[in-house]
Design an enzyme around this catalytic site. Structure first.
Site, PDB file in Angstrom:
ATOM      1  NE  ARG A 171      -4.062  -1.839   0.223  1.00  0.00           N
ATOM      2  CZ  ARG A 171      -4.016  -3.128  -0.097  1.00  0.00           C
ATOM      3  NH1 ARG A 171      -2.922  -3.642  -0.631  1.00  0.00           N
ATOM      4  NH2 ARG A 171      -5.075  -3.901   0.093  1.00  0.00           N
ATOM      5  CB  SER A 249      -8.227  -1.525   4.658  1.00  0.00           C
ATOM      6  OG  SER A 249      -8.646  -2.774   4.178  1.00  0.00           O
ATOM      7  CD  GLU A 345      -5.301   0.919   2.574  1.00  0.00           C
ATOM      8  OE1 GLU A 345      -6.162   1.526   1.915  1.00  0.00           O
ATOM      9  OE2 GLU A 345      -5.254  -0.316   2.652  1.00  0.00           O
TER      10      GLU A 345
HETATM   11  N1  EPU Z   1     -10.966 -10.476  10.543  1.00  0.00           N
HETATM   12  C1  EPU Z   1     -11.617 -10.578  11.750  1.00  0.00           C
HETATM   13  N2  EPU Z   1     -12.499  -9.600  12.100  1.00  0.00           N
HETATM   14  C2  EPU Z   1     -12.771  -8.548  11.279  1.00  0.00           C
HETATM   15  C3  EPU Z   1     -12.100  -8.440  10.058  1.00  0.00           C
HETATM   16  C4  EPU Z   1     -11.187  -9.415   9.700  1.00  0.00           C
HETATM   17  O1  EPU Z   1     -11.402 -11.514  12.510  1.00  0.00           O
HETATM   18  O2  EPU Z   1     -13.582  -7.713  11.649  1.00  0.00           O
HETATM   19  C5  EPU Z   1     -10.042 -11.536  10.132  1.00  0.00           C
HETATM   20  C6  EPU Z   1     -10.670 -12.327   8.978  1.00  0.00           C
HETATM   21  O3  EPU Z   1     -11.459 -13.370   9.423  1.00  0.00           O
HETATM   22  C7  EPU Z   1      -9.458 -12.820   8.233  1.00  0.00           C
HETATM   23  C8  EPU Z   1      -8.427 -11.741   8.477  1.00  0.00           C
HETATM   24  O4  EPU Z   1      -8.876 -10.975   9.585  1.00  0.00           O
HETATM   25  O5  EPU Z   1      -8.986 -14.020   8.785  1.00  0.00           O
HETATM   26  C9  EPU Z   1      -8.188 -10.868   7.261  1.00  0.00           C
HETATM   27  O6  EPU Z   1      -9.403 -10.286   6.814  1.00  0.00           O
HETATM   28  P1  EPU Z   1      -9.720 -10.096   5.240  1.00  0.00           P
HETATM   29  O7  EPU Z   1      -9.441 -11.355   4.513  1.00  0.00           O
HETATM   30  O8  EPU Z   1     -11.063  -9.496   5.138  1.00  0.00           O
HETATM   31  O9  EPU Z   1      -8.623  -9.108   4.722  1.00  0.00           O
HETATM   32  P2  EPU Z   1      -7.929  -7.838   5.411  1.00  0.00           P
HETATM   33  O10 EPU Z   1      -6.543  -8.220   5.774  1.00  0.00           O
HETATM   34  O11 EPU Z   1      -8.790  -7.275   6.469  1.00  0.00           O
HETATM   35  C10 EPU Z   1      -6.883  -6.986   3.172  1.00  0.00           C
HETATM   36  C11 EPU Z   1      -6.756  -5.671   2.464  1.00  0.00           C
HETATM   37  C12 EPU Z   1      -8.040  -5.383   1.691  1.00  0.00           C
HETATM   38  C13 EPU Z   1      -8.247  -6.497   0.669  1.00  0.00           C
HETATM   39  C14 EPU Z   1      -8.329  -7.836   1.425  1.00  0.00           C
HETATM   40  C15 EPU Z   1      -8.381  -9.006   0.486  1.00  0.00           C
HETATM   41  C16 EPU Z   1      -5.271  -4.253   3.746  1.00  0.00           C
HETATM   42  C17 EPU Z   1      -5.146  -3.119   4.698  1.00  0.00           C
HETATM   43  N3  EPU Z   1      -6.508  -4.608   3.422  1.00  0.00           N
HETATM   44  O12 EPU Z   1      -7.900  -6.845   4.145  1.00  0.00           O
HETATM   45  O13 EPU Z   1      -7.848  -4.160   0.979  1.00  0.00           O
HETATM   46  O14 EPU Z   1      -9.424  -6.304  -0.074  1.00  0.00           O
HETATM   47  O15 EPU Z   1      -7.143  -8.012   2.241  1.00  0.00           O
HETATM   48  O16 EPU Z   1      -7.140  -9.152  -0.135  1.00  0.00           O
HETATM   49  O17 EPU Z   1      -4.253  -4.798   3.300  1.00  0.00           O
HETATM   50  C18 EPU Z   1      -8.124  -1.801   1.117  1.00  0.00           C
HETATM   51  O18 EPU Z   1      -6.897  -1.730   1.054  1.00  0.00           O
HETATM   52  O19 EPU Z   1      -8.848  -0.784   1.197  1.00  0.00           O
HETATM   53  C19 EPU Z   1      -8.742  -3.112   1.126  1.00  0.00           C
HETATM   54  C20 EPU Z   1     -10.069  -3.283   1.267  1.00  0.00           C
END
Ligand code: EPU
Length: 349
Positions: A171, A249, A345
């Site tokens: 990012r 995010s 972010e």
């Molecule tokens: N999780 C929780 N509780 C929550 C949210 C997440 O326990 O409220 C756990 C989920 O169960 C999962 C893990 O955290 O095991 C990761 O969650 P998720 O797969 O939704 O992905 P993320 O790491 O929260 C990142 C990117 C997103 C992107 C997704 C999919 C960043 C900051 N965010 O989110 O990007 O769409 O992976 O690749 O790297 C963005 O940058 O705006 C964005 C939406």
């Protein structure tokens, strides 16, 4: 009130509420729309606006406006899309910075040039995609990047930058950096070229996609299927900015050393973490925030999305100050419980 200097479109006192996806209120004292490199040069030649600081705006999907910007707001509206080259090993596709990112993803797929499907439905413009090296479901923009054109805001010169010059990180890119050699506020991206490798190979390593494979029994999905899966996953987890103001995010997923990770696991065995190639670990910020009890909570008119704790939302009429207050409270509680500092972010003005 729009006035023009040659063909330059200059507007005064423009509300930015419709120009940022969080729907935050702020006013641009001056807003200039640029539709070409020549427009950027016209702006630089302008007697009063030419030397003023500039805030470059795409769709405002990665921006928190906490006050009225002091800078001249430059809205990039360079359009156009074309196939530059079809080689045996790659399609090179070019799009104007003002195009909507998702439209380009869908268009390339329709044309039979797959490779962007994991990045479907990411809000924002083509020009904003390299700024924060957008990424989702195991793919980042840098994995499909060929080159980009930008206009230098000091010299007015058009330049073409390769991947190394863009210094892509998680990012992050040279366009967010203001230290040595950083280009934050110093250039306007006008066109992006993408490289779509042939033959196409699916990117399926991400947990949510593995779940889709298990659910559907389809272990070799084509690009169109992956596109549809990604759209469905995003729609289920992330609010559509047209319905609920948000910037995706709000924090980056923090990266910690193996030792720090072991410490945290010892205290919280369920913490979601991923090993990185360099031996460090990335922690799921959404999980950390969720574990601190923030999911679904509000402070004033800013809130934490009830399906994904990493997304802050506008509950209706929130101010930028309210959003930052909520963000700070979340940072403090995550620091208090896990000793980890979450880094925002989006760009905060
Ligand atoms: N999780 C929780 N509780 C929550 C949210 C997440 O326990 O409220 C756990 C989920 O169960 C999962 C893990 O955290 O095991 C990761 O969650 P998720 O797969 O939704 O992905 P993320 O790491 O929260 C990142 C990117 C997103 C992107 C997704 C999919 C960043 C900051 N965010 O989110 O990007 O769409 O992976 O690749 O790297 C963005 O940058 O705006 C964005 C939406």
């Amino acid at each position: 009130m729009a006035t023009s200097n040659g063909a330059l479109k200059v507007e005064r006192g423009v509300s930015l509420r419709a120009y940022n996806t969080f729907g935050l209120p702020a006013t641009a004292h001056t807003l200039v729309r640029v539709t070409s490199d020549a427009d950027v040069r016209r702006l630089l030649d302008h007697p009063t606006l030419g030397r003023a600081p500039k805030l470059v705006l795409g769709a405002g999907s990665n921006l928190i406006l906490s006050r009225d910007p002091e800078a001249v707001v430059v809205r990039v509206e360079v359009m156009g899309r074309r196939l530059v080259e079809a080689r045996d090993d790659v399609f090179i596709v070019e799009a104007g910075a003002g195009e909507t990112w998702h439209d380009i993803v869908a268009w390339t797929l329709d044309q039979g040039w797959p490779g962007l499907e994991n990045l479907a439905l990411i809000p924002g413009t083509v020009g904003a995609a390299p700024v924060q090296n957008i990424g989702a479901y195991g793919l980042e923009l840098k994995d499909r990047f060929e080159s980009l054109d930008a206009v230098d805001l000091v010299t007015g010169r058009s330049v073409t930058l390769d991947s190394a010059t863009c210094r892509f990180g998680y990012r992050d890119s040279v366009f967010k950096q203001s230290g040595f050699g950083g280009l934050a506020g110093k250039s306007v991206i006008t066109r992006l070229r993408l490289r779509l490798p042939r033959p196409w190979q699916p990117v399926l390593g991400y947990l949510d996609l593995e779940r889709k494979i298990a659910e559907t029994g389809n272990a070799s999905p084509d690009a169109r299927t992956i596109f549809e899966w990604v759209c469905a996953i995003r729609r289920a987890k992330l609010p559509d900015p047209r319905d609920v103001g948000n910037v995706g995010s709000f924090f980056k997923n923090p990266v910690v050393t193996a030792e720090q990770c072991r410490d945290i696991i010892a205290r919280d065995p369920h913490i979601v973490h991923y090993a990185l190639a360099d031996g460090r670990f990335k922690l799921a910020a959404g999980w950390l925030i969720d574990a601190c009890g923030w999911k679904g909570k509000s402070m004033g008119r800013a809130g934490v999305y009830d399906k994904q704790a990493l997304v802050l939302v506008n509950r209706g009429g929130a101010s930028g100050a309210e959003v930052l207050m909520l963000a700070r409270a979340i940072q403090e509680s995550v620091y208090g419980r896990f000793g980890i500092r979450l880094e925002p972010e989006p760009v905060v003005v």
